[in-house]
Design a protein around this motif. Structure first.
Motif, PDB file in Angstrom:
ATOM      1  N   THR A  12       0.847  -1.193   0.000  1.00 47.00           N
ATOM      2  CA  THR A  12       0.000   0.000   0.000  1.00 47.00           C
ATOM      3  C   THR A  12       0.879   1.239   0.000  1.00 47.00           C
ATOM      4  OG1 THR A  12      -1.873   1.090   1.071  1.00 47.00           O
ATOM      5  CG2 THR A  12      -0.217   0.149   2.528  1.00 47.00           C
ATOM      6  N   ILE A  13       0.467   2.224  -0.754  1.00 50.94           N
ATOM      7  CA  ILE A  13       1.154   3.515  -0.817  1.00 50.94           C
ATOM      8  C   ILE A  13       0.123   4.605  -0.570  1.00 50.94           C
ATOM      9  CG2 ILE A  13       2.459   5.121  -2.267  1.00 50.94           C
ATOM     10  CD1 ILE A  13       3.577   2.752  -3.778  1.00 50.94           C
TER      11      ILE A  13
ATOM     12  N   SER B  60      -1.058   9.924   9.181  1.00 50.46           N
ATOM     13  CA  SER B  60      -0.962   9.416   7.813  1.00 50.46           C
ATOM     14  C   SER B  60       0.020   8.251   7.690  1.00 50.46           C
ATOM     15  CB  SER B  60      -0.542  10.544   6.864  1.00 50.46           C
ATOM     16  OG  SER B  60      -1.511  11.561   6.846  1.00 50.46           O
ATOM     17  N   ILE B  61      -0.381   7.255   6.902  1.00 53.46           N
ATOM     18  CA  ILE B  61       0.484   6.133   6.559  1.00 53.46           C
ATOM     19  C   ILE B  61       1.149   6.442   5.225  1.00 53.46           C
ATOM     20  CG2 ILE B  61       0.537   3.697   5.915  1.00 53.46           C
ATOM     21  CD1 ILE B  61      -1.793   3.239   7.850  1.00 53.46           C
ATOM     22  N   ILE B  62       2.476   6.411   5.194  1.00 55.14           N
ATOM     23  CA  ILE B  62       3.215   6.676   3.959  1.00 55.14           C
ATOM     24  C   ILE B  62       3.140   5.468   3.037  1.00 55.14           C
ATOM     25  CG2 ILE B  62       5.472   7.220   2.985  1.00 55.14           C
ATOM     26  CD1 ILE B  62       6.116   8.628   5.650  1.00 55.14           C
ATOM     27  N   ALA B  63       3.487   4.312   3.574  1.00 50.58           N
ATOM     28  CA  ALA B  63       3.472   3.090   2.771  1.00 50.58           C
ATOM     29  C   ALA B  63       3.529   1.895   3.712  1.00 50.58           C
ATOM     30  CB  ALA B  63       4.648   3.054   1.787  1.00 50.58           C
ATOM     31  N   GLY B  64       3.160   0.743   3.171  1.00 46.63           N
ATOM     32  CA  GLY B  64       3.185  -0.474   3.974  1.00 46.63           C
ATOM     33  C   GLY B  64       3.266  -1.713   3.106  1.00 46.63           C
ATOM     34  N   ALA B  65       3.740  -2.795   3.710  1.00 46.47           N
ATOM     35  CA  ALA B  65       3.826  -4.085   3.024  1.00 46.47           C
ATOM     36  C   ALA B  65       3.497  -5.185   4.016  1.00 46.47           C
ATOM     37  CB  ALA B  65       5.220  -4.297   2.434  1.00 46.47           C
ATOM     38  N   ARG B  66       2.879  -6.231   3.494  1.00 49.91           N
ATOM     39  CA  ARG B  66       2.542  -7.368   4.344  1.00 49.91           C
ATOM     40  C   ARG B  66       2.618  -8.645   3.530  1.00 49.91           C
ATOM     41  NH1 ARG B  66      -3.409  -7.869   6.471  1.00 49.91           N
ATOM     42  NH2 ARG B  66      -3.620  -8.121   4.228  1.00 49.91           N
ATOM     43  N   LEU B  67       3.418  -9.584   3.995  1.00 47.23           N
ATOM     44  CA  LEU B  67       3.515 -10.914   3.399  1.00 47.23           C
ATOM     45  C   LEU B  67       2.897 -11.896   4.379  1.00 47.23           C
ATOM     46  CD1 LEU B  67       4.707 -12.776   1.127  1.00 47.23           C
ATOM     47  CD2 LEU B  67       6.718 -13.037   2.613  1.00 47.23           C
ATOM     48  N   SER B  68       1.928 -12.676   3.923  1.00 47.58           N
ATOM     49  CA  SER B  68       1.250 -13.584   4.849  1.00 47.58           C
ATOM     50  C   SER B  68       0.719 -14.792   4.098  1.00 47.58           C
ATOM     51  CB  SER B  68       0.102 -12.870   5.568  1.00 47.58           C
ATOM     52  OG  SER B  68      -0.873 -12.416   4.647  1.00 47.58           O
TER      53      SER B  68
ATOM     54  N   LEU C  28       4.792  -7.856   8.534  1.00 53.58           N
ATOM     55  CA  LEU C  28       4.122  -6.584   8.244  1.00 53.58           C
ATOM     56  C   LEU C  28       5.074  -5.449   8.563  1.00 53.58           C
ATOM     57  CD1 LEU C  28       0.516  -5.580   9.183  1.00 53.58           C
ATOM     58  CD2 LEU C  28       2.382  -4.135   9.941  1.00 53.58           C
ATOM     59  N   ASN C  29       5.144  -4.470   7.647  1.00 54.15           N
ATOM     60  CA  ASN C  29       5.970  -3.290   7.880  1.00 54.15           C
ATOM     61  C   ASN C  29       5.244  -2.069   7.337  1.00 54.15           C
ATOM     62  OD1 ASN C  29       8.285  -1.265   6.850  1.00 54.15           O
ATOM     63  ND2 ASN C  29       8.992  -2.397   8.644  1.00 54.15           N
ATOM     64  N   ILE C  30       5.053  -1.060   8.193  1.00 58.13           N
ATOM     65  CA  ILE C  30       4.329   0.145   7.802  1.00 58.13           C
ATOM     66  C   ILE C  30       5.063   1.368   8.337  1.00 58.13           C
ATOM     67  CG2 ILE C  30       2.195   1.462   8.126  1.00 58.13           C
ATOM     68  CD1 ILE C  30       0.663  -1.123   8.175  1.00 58.13           C
TER      69      ILE C  30
ATOM     70  N   ASN D  57       7.223   6.962  12.510  1.00 58.87           N
ATOM     71  CA  ASN D  57       7.529   5.654  13.086  1.00 58.87           C
ATOM     72  C   ASN D  57       7.555   4.580  12.014  1.00 58.87           C
ATOM     73  OD1 ASN D  57       7.553   5.576  16.225  1.00 58.87           O
ATOM     74  ND2 ASN D  57       5.861   6.955  15.724  1.00 58.87           N
ATOM     75  N   ASN D  58       8.454   3.627  12.199  1.00 63.17           N
ATOM     76  CA  ASN D  58       8.410   2.397  11.420  1.00 63.17           C
ATOM     77  C   ASN D  58       7.845   1.305  12.317  1.00 63.17           C
ATOM     78  OD1 ASN D  58       9.949  -0.343  10.487  1.00 63.17           O
ATOM     79  ND2 ASN D  58       9.426   0.980   8.753  1.00 63.17           N
ATOM     80  N   ASN D  59       6.812   0.611  11.824  1.00 65.93           N
ATOM     81  CA  ASN D  59       6.088  -0.384  12.612  1.00 65.93           C
ATOM     82  C   ASN D  59       6.222  -1.748  11.941  1.00 65.93           C
ATOM     83  OD1 ASN D  59       4.438   1.725  14.342  1.00 65.93           O
ATOM     84  ND2 ASN D  59       4.213   2.345  12.195  1.00 65.93           N
ATOM     85  N   THR D  60       6.768  -2.704  12.686  1.00 67.69           N
ATOM     86  CA  THR D  60       7.053  -4.025  12.135  1.00 67.69           C
ATOM     87  C   THR D  60       6.451  -5.108  13.018  1.00 67.69           C
ATOM     88  OG1 THR D  60       9.135  -3.250  11.197  1.00 67.69           O
ATOM     89  CG2 THR D  60       8.868  -5.621  11.422  1.00 67.69           C
ATOM     90  N   VAL D  61       5.863  -6.105  12.375  1.00 68.92           N
ATOM     91  CA  VAL D  61       5.352  -7.279  13.086  1.00 68.92           C
ATOM     92  C   VAL D  61       5.791  -8.523  12.316  1.00 68.92           C
ATOM     93  CG1 VAL D  61       3.354  -8.451  14.057  1.00 68.92           C
ATOM     94  CG2 VAL D  61       3.312  -5.964  13.778  1.00 68.92           C
ATOM     95  N   VAL D  62       6.338  -9.482  13.031  1.00 70.62           N
ATOM     96  CA  VAL D  62       6.679 -10.792  12.463  1.00 70.62           C
ATOM     97  C   VAL D  62       5.955 -11.846  13.291  1.00 70.62           C
ATOM     98  CG1 VAL D  62       8.508 -12.441  11.929  1.00 70.62           C
ATOM     99  CG2 VAL D  62       8.940  -9.985  11.703  1.00 70.62           C
ATOM    100  N   ALA D  63       5.171 -12.691  12.622  1.00 72.86           N
ATOM    101  CA  ALA D  63       4.409 -13.730  13.319  1.00 72.86           C
ATOM    102  C   ALA D  63       4.602 -15.067  12.615  1.00 72.86           C
ATOM    103  CB  ALA D  63       2.921 -13.380  13.356  1.00 72.86           C
ATOM    104  N   VAL D  64       4.762 -16.110  13.417  1.00 73.29           N
ATOM    105  CA  VAL D  64       4.914 -17.475  12.916  1.00 73.29           C
ATOM    106  C   VAL D  64       3.954 -18.362  13.700  1.00 73.29           C
ATOM    107  CG1 VAL D  64       6.481 -19.409  12.545  1.00 73.29           C
ATOM    108  CG2 VAL D  64       7.341 -17.062  12.369  1.00 73.29           C
ATOM    109  N   GLN D  65       3.251 -19.229  12.997  1.00 71.40           N
ATOM    110  CA  GLN D  65       2.288 -20.122  13.648  1.00 71.40           C
ATOM    111  C   GLN D  65       2.466 -21.538  13.102  1.00 71.40           C
ATOM    112  OE1 GLN D  65      -2.203 -20.314  12.860  1.00 71.40           O
ATOM    113  NE2 GLN D  65      -2.093 -18.936  14.621  1.00 71.40           N
TER     114      GLN D  65
END
Length: 739
Positions: free
Chosen positions: A286-287, A355-363, A375-377, A390-398
């Protein structure tokens, strides 16, 4: 002082012998449907005039779920499936007593309650944890959703997910046919797979029944993935070529701020992209996203000391949302709550858009048992409100273990990427590491969770852990649940939801369900629940207690009655004004209160054109009294118009010198569905606690699948004195392009 645990000992001992002896009398069968491969052209028109449909096996023989789960459905349902290299074709013949089908609205993603519909669930990885959901009604209105968490709770049903597929329905007297064409690329599945898990359920208003293909006990949810049959493909499923999607938007708005008498205009452009990796992984980009068309939150009267939890509605965060958000305790200490991104506090402590500048999510799935999410936004700086970038990052493994259980790992990081003058060193970053175990047995009698999380920040103490869990045993007659949570004084989750720190809680629940025979009552339910909270940093001071005794009656006409007696104990650690008034005298810190009240709730039959829910609370409130009346009136003029009128009134009377207040919320909502592609909704809200009156009116034209034109009008007023605050007119255009 209230001692909830001791007060429940006798009840748990009394229930114990029967609990140990409780056995489900319901015997479940394993069902199958065979799906035939074909290469014929099928026209999706609600008429099964293609000869190939005669070759498809019919799955029927539905079982009642309501009013009973021990009888076959009184009206037949037949499901046939075919597939080719690109699509899954489904034909459903839904029989009824007549043709008086209830269709309250032509809007997509309708609520299933109180109307006629047929729904399908596909567990493509057979993990009993996640599934794809598609549904229709007699007018061919579509609904789709993602199901997570095994479907054990209806909050695991995420209907804001959208995907392209075709559907048409046609009424033939006392039955209708729903015909569907779903791209295989809409599902995630393993290459060369031959078996999916499958179930279907329907709402039949004329027979007053809810039924399902695979038999489900009434103590379980309709979406529970433990109760499914097998869907067996004639040939292995080949790798599907999934299309790359671009979803650009253009948006313009005119805004008038009456406080400063200034009019501004803004034009923005941005978009999303969806990039598939095989059948199982998806990269979302997303941009400069814009969420102006998202339905507004309902204003809430908050009489507690704690923040209110509101659901995520933004499309970018929805797909595989459970992979990121289903950690810890959802209501007490959740390490990631996506609404923290893109929303921040201004200098006055009010929530504003960041405002969100850009984001990416691989899932998605790595293999049959392993899911990953990254996820990185990046959010923008707002120097005027001292909000850093801010840079916001989430890594999840299940990882799936045993039959349906999972082990999960999460890492959350918020990092300031520009240390401006207004940013303190202690705010530079916040990180959380967590490990969770989710228990789900094959028959779903036992479910539970255990977790351990640790936070990291530049300046923090050593009490930076959160841990907890619960264990639940659930049969048709009995349910027992015991949970506990610890949140350390220094535990910090900036991107999460932490209601309060420095607590240890214990939460036992015992439930008994009765199923009378030959009665207008379908079930009686008695539930006893408690909560005890201690503060470790105050020498384990007992700060909060609760004991509730609830009695619920579910009638066979689908109306319900609920009565409850509850008692609260509160030891205030800070000054608190229960009325939420800025000018009221607060109750002093380090004071304690015991108070009790009575609740009564009635919900009428939602199948009627007019239905309502009413609730009243009466009793003590801290050192005074409280009376409240909450109502929700609903009107249906099918299928083009629905209206609801939600309101609540709270009268709080505290002794001098403390406050007495009358607090109102009024929220009428009107929805016109002119066609399946043209909708107009208006939501008016007044909240006297926040002195806020607002109007949100939204016109949506879906001119192509998942491509929309929105016209949104927002108007906000201050009420003391009544004067305009801000007014905005927004025009937004989105277009879905497959490449």
């Amino acid at each position: 002082m209230l001692k909830p645990i001791k007060s429940l000992v006798f009840l748990f001992l009394l229930f114990g012998l029967q609990f140990l002896a409780a056995q489900d009398s319901l015997k479940l069968e394993q069902k199958e449907i065979h799906v035939k491969w074909m290469n014929k052209l099928i026209d999706i028109d609600g008429s099964l005039d293609e000869d190939v449909w005669n070759l498809a096996e019919a799955a029927g023989d539905f079982w009642q779920y309501f009013p009973t789960d021990s009888l076959k459905s009184s009206d037949r349902t037949e499901i046939r499936m075919l597939y080719d290299n690109k699509y899954l074709y489904i034909a459903i013949k839904v029989f009824a007593k007549g043709e008086d089908f209830i269709v309250p609205s032509l809007k997509r993603d309708f609520d299933a309650r109180g109307n006629d519909n047929i729904n399908l669930l596909f567990d493509t990885y057979k993990d009993g944890a996640n599934a794809f959901f598609f549904g229709s009604n007699s007018q061919g209105v579509q609904r789709e959703a993602l199901i997570s968490g095994g479907g054990a709770n209806y909050r695991d049903f995420i209907n804001t997910w959208d995907v392209k597929w075709e559907n048409a329905s046609k009424i033939y007297g006392d039955y209708y046919i729903a015909e569907m064409k779903i791209p295989l690329a809409s599902f995630k599945f393993k290459d060369q797979e031959t078996v999916w898990r499958f179930n279907s359920y329907r709402f039949d208003t004329q027979s007053n029944e809810i039924s399902s293909w695979s038999r489900i006990p009434q103590n379980q949810t309709l979406t529970n993935l433990a109760f499914m049959g097998d869907m067996i493909f004639e040939r292995p499923l080949d790798k599907v070529k999934t299309q790359f999607a671009l979803i650009p938007y253009v948006s313009g708005n005119v805004t008038k701020d009456f406080d400063i008498d200034q009019t501004t205009t803004d034009f923005s452009i941005g978009g999303d992209a969806k990039i598939p990796f095989g059948n199982s992984l998806n990269l979302d980009l997303t941009i400069n996203p814009d969420f102006s068309q998202v339905e507004v939150d309902e204003l809430v009267i908050n009489l507690t000391r704690f923040e209110v939890f509101l659901p995520e509605k933004r499309q970018f965060f929805i797909d595989n949302a459970d992979l990121f958000s289903d950690f810890g305790n959802a209501r007490a200490a959740n390490p990631f709550f996506s609404r923290r991104i893109g929303i921040a506090e201004d200098l006055e402590g009010d929530n504003i858009e960041n405002s969100i500048i850009a984001g990416a999510r691989l899932s998605g799935k790595i293999n049959e048992n392993l899911r990953i999410g990254v996820l990185n936004i990046q959010t923008a700086e707002d120097a005027a409100n001292e909000i850093p970038t801010n840079n916001n990052t989430v890594v999840a493994v299940q990882q799936k273990v045993f039959s349906r259980s999972t082990v999960g790992f999460i890492f959350v990081n918020r990092q300031v990427t520009k240390m401006s003058d207004f940013v303190e060193d202690a705010e530079e970053f916040n990180r959380v590491l967590g490990l969770d175990f989710n228990l789900r047995t094959e028959d779903n009698k036992w479910i539970g969770r255990a977790y351990l999380h640790k936070s990291f920040a530049p300046e923090t103490g050593d009490k930076d852990f959160s841990s907890g869990g619960y264990l639940e045993y659930n049969t048709r007659e009995w349910k027992f649940n015991l949970g506990s949570t610890y949140v350390g004084e220094d535990f910090q989750a900036d991107l999460g939801f932490v209601r309060r720190n420095d607590i240890i809680t214990v939460d036992p629940v015992a439930t008994r369900v009765f199923y009378p025979v030959g009665s207008k009552v379908n079930t009686h339910t008695i539930e006893v629940r408690a909560n005890s909270t201690w503060s470790p940093d105050l020498d384990f001071k007992y700060t909060d207690g609760m004991v509730d005794l609830e009695y619920q009656i579910q009638l066979r006409n689908q109306s319900s009655i609920e009565m409850a007696l509850n008692h609260r104990y509160t030891y205030l650690l800070e000054d608190f004004d229960p009325t939420g008034s800025d000018e009221g005298e607060p109750l002093p810190a380090f004071s304690e209160y015991n108070y009790s009240k009575f609740d009564f709730t009635y919900e009428s039959d939602r199948r009627k054109d007019f239905s309502f829910t009413a609730r009243t609370d009466l009793g003590q409130f801290f050192n005074g009294y409280r009376y409240s009346l909450t109502s929700d009136f609903r009107l249906r003029l099918q299928p083009y118009f629905t209206a609801s009128f939600r309101s609540s009134y709270n009268y709080i009377d505290l002794p001098d010198p403390y406050s007495t207040a009358s607090i109102w919320f009024v929220g009428p909502k009107f929805e016109f569905t002119f066609t399946k592609n043209l909708f107009w909704s208006t939501f008016i809200q007044y909240n006297s606690q926040d002195e806020d009156f607002s109007v949100n009116s939204r016109l949506q034209w879906r001119f192509k699948p998942l491509s929309d034109l929105y016209v949104v009008y927002n108007d906000n007023y201050k009420t003391t004195p009544f004067a305009p605050g801000t007014r905005a007119l927004i025009l937004k255009f989105t277009y879905w392009i497959n490449i």
